[in-house]
Design a protein around this motif. Structure first.
Motif, PDB file in Angstrom:
ATOM      1  N   GLY B 188       0.822  -1.210   0.000  1.00 18.57           N
ATOM      2  CA  GLY B 188       0.000   0.000   0.000  1.00 18.57           C
ATOM      3  C   GLY B 188       0.853   1.257   0.000  1.00 18.57           C
ATOM      4  N   ALA B 233      -2.995   1.056   2.066  1.00 13.41           N
ATOM      5  CA  ALA B 233      -4.259   0.610   1.468  1.00 13.41           C
ATOM      6  C   ALA B 233      -4.227  -0.897   1.243  1.00 13.41           C
ATOM      7  CB  ALA B 233      -4.496   1.335   0.156  1.00 13.41           C
ATOM      8  N   GLN B 234      -5.376  -1.532   1.414  1.00 19.78           N
ATOM      9  CA  GLN B 234      -5.468  -2.984   1.256  1.00 19.78           C
ATOM     10  C   GLN B 234      -5.613  -3.408  -0.208  1.00 19.78           C
ATOM     11  OE1 GLN B 234      -5.499  -5.175   4.312  1.00 19.78           O
ATOM     12  NE2 GLN B 234      -4.424  -3.254   4.635  1.00 19.78           N
ATOM     13  N   HIS B 235      -5.995  -2.462  -1.060  1.00 19.81           N
ATOM     14  CA  HIS B 235      -6.220  -2.785  -2.477  1.00 19.81           C
ATOM     15  C   HIS B 235      -5.522  -1.724  -3.342  1.00 19.81           C
ATOM     16  CE1 HIS B 235      -9.522  -5.772  -1.723  1.00 19.81           C
ATOM     17  NE2 HIS B 235      -9.680  -5.044  -0.635  1.00 19.81           N
ATOM     18  N   GLY B 239      -7.788  -1.422  -6.490  1.00 20.88           N
ATOM     19  CA  GLY B 239      -8.900  -0.692  -5.869  1.00 20.88           C
ATOM     20  C   GLY B 239      -9.447   0.437  -6.729  1.00 20.88           C
ATOM     21  N   LYS B 240     -10.612   0.944  -6.308  1.00 23.40           N
ATOM     22  CA  LYS B 240     -11.321   1.977  -7.078  1.00 23.40           C
ATOM     23  C   LYS B 240     -10.538   3.273  -7.222  1.00 23.40           C
ATOM     24  CE  LYS B 240     -16.130   0.752  -6.222  1.00 23.40           C
ATOM     25  NZ  LYS B 240     -17.235   0.982  -5.287  1.00 23.40           N
ATOM     26  N   GLN B 241      -9.683   3.565  -6.235  1.00 27.83           N
ATOM     27  CA  GLN B 241      -8.831   4.760  -6.330  1.00 27.83           C
ATOM     28  C   GLN B 241      -7.363   4.347  -6.197  1.00 27.83           C
ATOM     29  OE1 GLN B 241     -11.302   6.600  -3.244  1.00 27.83           O
ATOM     30  NE2 GLN B 241     -11.383   8.465  -4.485  1.00 27.83           N
ATOM     31  N   GLY B 242      -7.071   3.165  -6.741  1.00 29.59           N
ATOM     32  CA  GLY B 242      -5.718   2.628  -6.652  1.00 29.59           C
ATOM     33  C   GLY B 242      -4.886   2.914  -7.896  1.00 29.59           C
ATOM     34  N   LEU B 243      -3.787   2.179  -8.001  1.00 29.93           N
ATOM     35  CA  LEU B 243      -2.783   2.439  -9.033  1.00 29.93           C
ATOM     36  C   LEU B 243      -3.354   2.313 -10.439  1.00 29.93           C
ATOM     37  CD1 LEU B 243       0.195   3.145  -9.211  1.00 29.93           C
ATOM     38  CD2 LEU B 243       0.746   0.731  -9.042  1.00 29.93           C
ATOM     39  N   ALA B 245      -6.525   2.363 -11.356  1.00 29.74           N
ATOM     40  CA  ALA B 245      -7.584   3.350 -11.562  1.00 29.74           C
ATOM     41  C   ALA B 245      -6.981   4.689 -11.981  1.00 29.74           C
ATOM     42  CB  ALA B 245      -8.409   3.513 -10.290  1.00 29.74           C
ATOM     43  N   GLY B 246      -5.838   5.027 -11.386  1.00 29.39           N
ATOM     44  CA  GLY B 246      -5.222   6.316 -11.683  1.00 29.39           C
ATOM     45  C   GLY B 246      -4.345   6.317 -12.919  1.00 29.39           C
TER      46      GLY B 246
END
Lengths: 458, 458
Positions: B188, B233-235, B239-243, B245-246
């Motif tokens: 994370g 972060a766990q995801h 995740g929705k606002q993770g690597l 996604a960005g």
């Protein structure tokens, strides 16, 4: 200068800014923000992620009591190199959620600019005047980069982490007297290290402290590298494979140079009054207004409907049942419950009451609804609107156009000093006597020939 | 373990990997890649950006001759903390463009994994076996993250900089014996610091060295922080606002856990034979094949048409008239001209001949054309196809399916040792006697009880 090279124009501004260019009111405000930041930095003492990061910074430098570093690690009264001191102090400054914010860019300048600038100024023995001008350069650059990256960027990225590298590079670059070409190289190195994702919010993880530490330290590194001849991309912000290309879909390049030298973005920066996410403040103030006007007790209230902008829903929406003090600062319901009960949501109130039965009960009666007027005014203006439903069936409406701390509703120097004293008392990061001395130094920083350590002797 | 939590599955793998899980051929290959990396790290000596970064690392630690650090800064025979040593050594390892590459992920593992792992292993006194297992964990994680982020990511981001933070965190986390939960926290923190934009290529700026330094050092930091209880972060990846996604539009989450424990991505990693951008190698080998088969001299050749994948056009296309040695390594024409004249495009050949009249003349007769077969095989396979037009009007075709250095056409241990010796001789980073000793240690690293300094006494 060709206006088509926007990164260069911004770098040139940051390089060449002088005290004579800056209105006195802006310099005064920079001092206000400095004292306000100092309180936030001391407030980090004892916070687990801050202590871990500070320990890491100390462990990774070889400095010891008989082998001093040139820059102060504030909460530990130790010293290290400017790189590692900036890392530690920037982690400390953001955890209490009391550091400043610029509305239009949704960017927290102080926590990334001042740690890097202070560590560098202490190292090279800069004057107080140079230090202030450098910090102002950092604010002007960082805020414009945040505005440039836009709302699409903020949906996934923590702008303070991303734009923050540029802000720190600008401030440190100014102190190191980089010429415009070198400053542009520093921007290139800073922008290519820009990082910070919101994903951690979902898990109440510690990344916010990491983001500010990373931004401040890598920005500082970028300026030092540029001074030594390390080169960077010439168009890191607006280029085809630059920051906006990679991390934004609505970037507006004109924002980068918006009225450089005539508009002072620093003076638009807001102080935080409540110790919570800024997205909660407008509604908190609107609720307080209604309660004071009608002399309401919390028990009179059945529910509160807050009318908010989309960003508030994005950031606060996932926080339904906060389990930590830090997470509760991102809970609209908790913040409004504390305000209803204590007229203020400060560090003390969060720490002692965020899980109280009556606070949780009030919290669960608070809702958020997207409001077109509030949303379209955002992020330039953060309007607070609430509908307060009383148990007697009546509905009262509250509205504030500038929450407490915004430029039109700002804090006095006494209020700023009091806030810093309160933060230090809460964390135990410095005694009242130490704070009084350090804050007095900071209010008079313009006269300092050489920036010294603030809490420890050098 | 729920397969829906992919970041956790990958973190658990990195945490729990043991020597018994790994086929002997993979461990052997890890040693090959280690020796190959060591040569590249020494090759950085004297390169301007590397020397600046190394100077910065030394300046920002308080270590001196009478106050030693725990980790070796290879090219200076000095020492520092693992954080700062990783920063310096990772900057050094990528500048000669001779470090390894994994085709499918277009990721350079060695330059980010080994500097972080070596610095940590020296600091904690890890065994050679633990060091190798940790490095393998770093390769497996970094390569899968690179594959996960996909081709859209690589268009704007330097995957070695972004996925590299995770790779370094995995290796260091393994050495620090993080449990799966801690490893996930390290991921994370690493992922939220992932950065590196291609924009610098346009200006031949120094950012490539900054990206590897940044990835290796921040990855290491993330693992150390997690060991001390810092959460992430766990995801962070999916995740929705993770690597992803960005920073990606075609991320494939299944790649993150692709045959974990049965497929060894490390063994798919290619050695670099020529000292140039890997995108030039397939065509270089195909040209060499034609020239050797038909016993051609450069003067027999009128022009060379290379048939390439889109990535080669993206990265090499802008380089038309290279002005620096480093930039010339991204010029398809220069590379083919050197191969035509010297049968090899090594450091020496670039340094002495990249601006020679006959090399520039040959360079200008080399073109690149997108080839559907080559492009659709990429990035899993890097096929080289050329059409060589002779001055007598005839056209000869050349093709290699695995360029020299790929797993099916790999280097022998003698070739790897020779390459490392050649790199050190070129940079003057170590004497032949020193290199012989250090390389001998590395070939026998599995037997080491405690990893020691390789070039300087501790």
């Amino acid at each position: 200068m060709p206006t088509s090279h926007l990164s260069k124009e911004l770098a040139t501004f940051a390089s060449q800014l002088t005290i004579e260019d800056i209105p006195k009111a802006v310099i005064d405000r920079a001092e206000d923000l400095l004292v306000d930041w100092f309180g936030s930095a001391i407030a980090g003492k004892g916070a687990r992620p801050v202590e871990i990061m500070t320990q890491f910074a100390q462990q990774m430098g070889g400095f010891s009591t008989d082998h001093l570093g040139s820059a102060e690690i504030l909460i530990h009264r130790t010293s290290s190199s400017p790189f590692l001191a900036a890392l530690a102090n920037a982690a400390a400054s953001h955890v209490a959620e009391q550091d400043d914010v610029h509305n239009g860019s949704v960017f927290h300048p102080a926590t990334v600019v001042f740690p890097a600038a202070l560590a560098t100024a202490q190292t090279i023995g800069a004057s107080g005047e140079d230090f202030l001008v450098a910090a102002i350069a950092g604010y002007e650059v960082g805020i414009r980069v945040g505005e440039f990256l836009g709302r699409s960027h903020y949906k996934t990225f923590h702008t303070t982490g991303t734009a923050g590298t540029l802000a720190a590079a600008a401030a440190v670059g100014h102190l190191l007297k980089l010429n415009p070409d070198q400053m542009l190289h520093a921007f290139g190195s800073a922008g290519t290290q820009s990082a910070g994702l919101w994903e951690f919010l979902r898990d109440a993880a510690d990344s916010k402290q990491l983001h500010t530490a990373h931004a401040s330290a890598t920005g500082l590194m970028s300026a030092y590298l540029a001074q030594a001849g390390f080169t960077g991309a010439q168009h890191i912000l607006e280029g085809k494979q630059g920051l906006a290309a990679g991390m934004s879909s609505d970037a507006d390049p004109s924002k980068l140079v918006d009225r450089l030298g005539s508009r002072w973005a620093l003076a638009e920066t807001s102080f935080k009054y409540h110790a919570s996410c800024r997205h909660t403040h407008p509604a908190a103030d609107a609720l307080l207004q209604v309660m004071l006007k009608h002399d309401l007790k919390p028990s009179d209230i059945a529910k509160v409907e807050t009318l908010v902008h989309q960003g508030a829903l994005d950031v606060l929406g996932p926080v339904v049942d906060p389990t930590t003090v830090h997470q509760s600062k991102f809970s609209m319901g908790t913040v409004l419950a504390l305000v209803a009960h204590y007229k203020f949501a400060g560090l003390q109130e969060f720490d002692q009451h965020f899980r109280d039965v009556e606070v949780c009960a009030f919290r669960d009666q608070v809702t958020m609804t997207l409001d077109p007027e509030v949303d379209s005014a955002y992020p330039q203006r953060w309007i607070g609107k609430v509908k307060v439903h009383l148990k007697d069936g009546s509905v009262l409406e509250g509205r504030v156009d500038e929450p407490k701390g915004d430029p039109g509703n700002t804090l006095s120097r006494t209020e700023i000093t009091d806030k810093a004293m309160r933060l230090a008392a809460f964390s135990g990061g410095a005694t009242p006597a130490e704070m009084t001395l350090a804050i007095n130094t900071l209010w008079n920083i313009r006269k300092q020939v050489k920036i010294q350590f603030l809490l420890s002797s050098h």
